[in-house]
Design a protein around this motif. Structure first.
Motif, PDB file in Angstrom:
ATOM      1  N   UNK B  21       0.806  -1.185  -0.033  1.00  0.00           N
ATOM      2  CA  UNK B  21       0.047   0.086   0.066  1.00  0.00           C
ATOM      3  C   UNK B  21       0.953   1.415   0.099  1.00  0.00           C
ATOM      4  N   UNK B  24       2.503   1.344  -4.005  1.00  0.00           N
ATOM      5  CA  UNK B  24       1.791   1.433  -5.194  1.00  0.00           C
ATOM      6  C   UNK B  24       0.411   1.974  -4.947  1.00  0.00           C
ATOM      7  N   UNK B  25      -0.022   2.855  -5.989  1.00  0.00           N
ATOM      8  CA  UNK B  25      -1.296   3.475  -5.636  1.00  0.00           C
ATOM      9  C   UNK B  25      -2.509   2.825  -6.073  1.00  0.00           C
ATOM     10  N   UNK B  27      -4.872  -0.546  -7.360  1.00  0.00           N
ATOM     11  CA  UNK B  27      -5.463  -1.664  -6.393  1.00  0.00           C
ATOM     12  C   UNK B  27      -4.700  -2.931  -7.001  1.00  0.00           C
ATOM     13  N   UNK B  30      -1.164  -2.785  -5.969  1.00  0.00           N
ATOM     14  CA  UNK B  30      -0.988  -3.406  -4.479  1.00  0.00           C
ATOM     15  C   UNK B  30      -1.216  -4.844  -4.201  1.00  0.00           C
TER      16      UNK B  30
END
Lengths: 132, 57
Positions: B21, B24-25, B27, B30
């Motif tokens: 989290x 990475x931005x 989903x 992540x």
């Protein structure tokens, strides 16, 4: 001709206050910055990790200057913020050295605090414009 | 709980989620990174466990 320098926008929130809030409540700094999903994820995971450490008979280390490693572990424990003070006030975290999970639990408690410090630094970087 | 493997998996999952989290931005990114980190933790622990199995000789 020198290349134009990207200027970060002024912080919308005071970075030091942001760090203090982020330290006290895991994920709160990201919530303040409007990153709700990240803030909730940090709060849930870090508090769960800290709570699991307490449940598994981990020890909250005292600040003991004569034992440098114990003092460092204590600082790491404090890194989780308010959950640390709640556990301290409730008398939790005495530790059970003969429990099979004792070392795991200590690792949980220490790493929860250290990860929260990393989360606070991430929020600081966002607030001062170093990170998108 | 006394299963060392489950304790390891829980620890790996928690650390992997926080790191993913943070890094990475999106989903999907992540999820991919979290699985990669958690798999690395568990795989490395199992591999080291087998390597160290004969010790002490």
């Amino acid at each position: 001709m020198p290349a134009p320098v990207a200027v970060a926008p002024p912080p919308a929130v005071p970075p030091l206050a942001l760090c203090a809030v982020g330290w006290l409540v895991p994920g709160a700094a990201h919530l303040w910055l409007g990153r709700r999903d990240k803030g909730v994820a940090f709060f849930v995971v870090l508090v769960a990790l800290f709570a699991a450490g307490l449940w598994l008979d981990g020890r909250i280390f005292p600040i003991e200057p004569s034992e440098p490693l114990v003092a460092l572990a204590a600082l790491a424990n404090i890194g989780i913020g308010v959950p640390y003070f709640i556990a301290w006030a409730l008398g939790l975290g005495a530790g059970n050295v003969v429990a099979a999970s004792y070392e795991y639990a200590n690792t949980y408690l220490i790493v929860a605090g250290l990860l929260n410090a990393l989360v606070v630094l991430d929020a600081y970087d966002i607030a001062v414009g170093r990170k998108a | 709980m006394t299963s060392h493997f489950l304790l390891l998996v829980f620890f790996a999952a928690c650390v992997a989620i926080v790191m993913a989290v943070l890094q990475k931005d999106d989903r999907a990114g992540q999820l991919r990174l979290a699985l990669y980190i958690a798999g690395g933790f568990v795989g490395a622990a199992l591999a080291l466990g087998w390597v160290l199995y004969p010790f002490p000789l």
